[in-house]
Design a protein around this motif. Structure first.
Motif, PDB file in Angstrom:
ATOM      1  N   HIS A 196       4.885  46.906  -7.422  1.00 16.59           N
ATOM      2  CA  HIS A 196       5.065  45.658  -6.674  1.00 16.59           C
ATOM      3  C   HIS A 196       6.452  45.034  -6.871  1.00 16.59           C
ATOM      4  N   GLY A 197       7.289  45.645  -7.715  1.00 16.42           N
ATOM      5  CA  GLY A 197       8.664  45.163  -7.831  1.00 16.42           C
ATOM      6  C   GLY A 197       8.747  43.684  -8.168  1.00 16.42           C
ATOM      7  N   ALA A 198       9.744  43.017  -7.603  1.00 15.33           N
ATOM      8  CA  ALA A 198       9.906  41.576  -7.795  1.00 15.33           C
ATOM      9  C   ALA A 198       9.014  40.816  -6.814  1.00 15.33           C
ATOM     10  N   PRO A 199       8.635  39.565  -7.137  1.00 15.07           N
ATOM     11  CA  PRO A 199       7.798  38.797  -6.209  1.00 15.07           C
ATOM     12  C   PRO A 199       8.390  38.689  -4.807  1.00 15.07           C
ATOM     13  N   SER A 200       9.709  38.718  -4.720  1.00 19.95           N
ATOM     14  CA  SER A 200      10.379  38.576  -3.427  1.00 19.95           C
ATOM     15  C   SER A 200      10.234  39.805  -2.545  1.00 19.95           C
TER      16      SER A 200
END
Length: 256
Positions: free
Chosen positions: A9-13
């Motif tokens: 999911h990486g970063a929230p952005s």
């Protein structure tokens, strides 16, 4: 039988980004069978006892800070499915996994950021599950395996985390991919494709650059959970892998 999947999911952005990975996620639903329900383990819900959400409708948790204002306006008002929550609770008991139901918690960004990209219509019920970083890797795998029969009911099992996830090492303003990140992911790919459980359970001792790639294990656990759910077929396929910020791995694994 519905495959199980691991998604980084990486970063929230990630829900605001446009890159090869988000393009892949945006096309996922069009290329796969629509599930009757989604069961999702999130790296951002840690509990000492395996916890199963049992809500009618989810709130959206903004468990991050310092990002774009637009991100805090986003919602993913998924519905729960109490009967599935209870079925999962029973499957865990049957397989010797202690679990409890939670009737309050919303979806954290490890869940809703991925779901918003995969299924933006919010028309599939969701059951969220916690992770426990203090269990052995073999125990993580067995937790996923306990839910394998759900795949026969067209229920999609997802682990959401990251194979290389070291926020102290990310490069905000530099280009290129760090060799150590690729080295770890390449080793991981070879062991997943061979379904080499012994090596995977001992990745910290055996994998190159494991300490840099996995400084803490909560983001790695969902990979083992999703893999465990695919134990019957034992086939692993890498569907996508790219990187952002120099070494943050964005990958998707399918387990049949």
């Amino acid at each position: 039988m519905m495959p199980s999947y691991f998604f980084a999911h990486g970063a929230p952005s990630i829900v605001l980004d446009r890159n090869k990975y988000t393009d892949f996620l945006g096309q996922f639903a069009a290329n796969t069978t629509k599930p009757k329900a989604i069961v999702l383990f999130s790296a951002h819900w840690e509990q000492s006892t395996q916890t199963v959400s049992a809500v009618d409708a989810y709130s959206t948790i903004y468990d991050f800070g310092g990002f774009q204002d637009e991100l805090y306006q986003m919602t993913y008002p998924a519905k729960g499915e109490r009967s599935l929550s209870e079925q999962i609770h029973a499957l865990f008991a049957k397989n010797g996994v202690q679990s409890v139901l939670n009737e309050e918690r919303g979806l954290d960004h490890g869940a809703w950021s991925i779901l918003k990209l995969l299924y933006p219509n919010v028309d599939i019920p969701v059951v969220a599950l916690s992770v426990n970083r203090y269990l052995s890797n073999e125990q993580q795998y067995q937790i996923g395996k306990a839910l394998a029969e759900l795949r026969e009911q067209d229920i999609l099992i997802i682990g959401s985390g990251g194979t290389v996830h070291n926020l102290r090492k990310v490069k905000w303003y530099e280009e290129g991919i760090d060799e150590w990140a690729e080295s770890f992911d390449n080793w991981l790919q070879s062991k997943l494709e061979a379904w080499d459980l012994d090596a995977l359970f001992h990745y910290r001792e055996l994998a190159p650059c494991a300490g840099e790639a996995v400084p803490t294990n909560e983001h790695f656990i969902p990979l083992l959970l999703a893999m465990g759910a695919g134990d019957r077929g034992r086939q692993a396929k890498l569907l996508h892998r790219s990187y952002e910020l120099g070494n943050l791995s964005l990958s998707c694994w399918q387990f049949n």
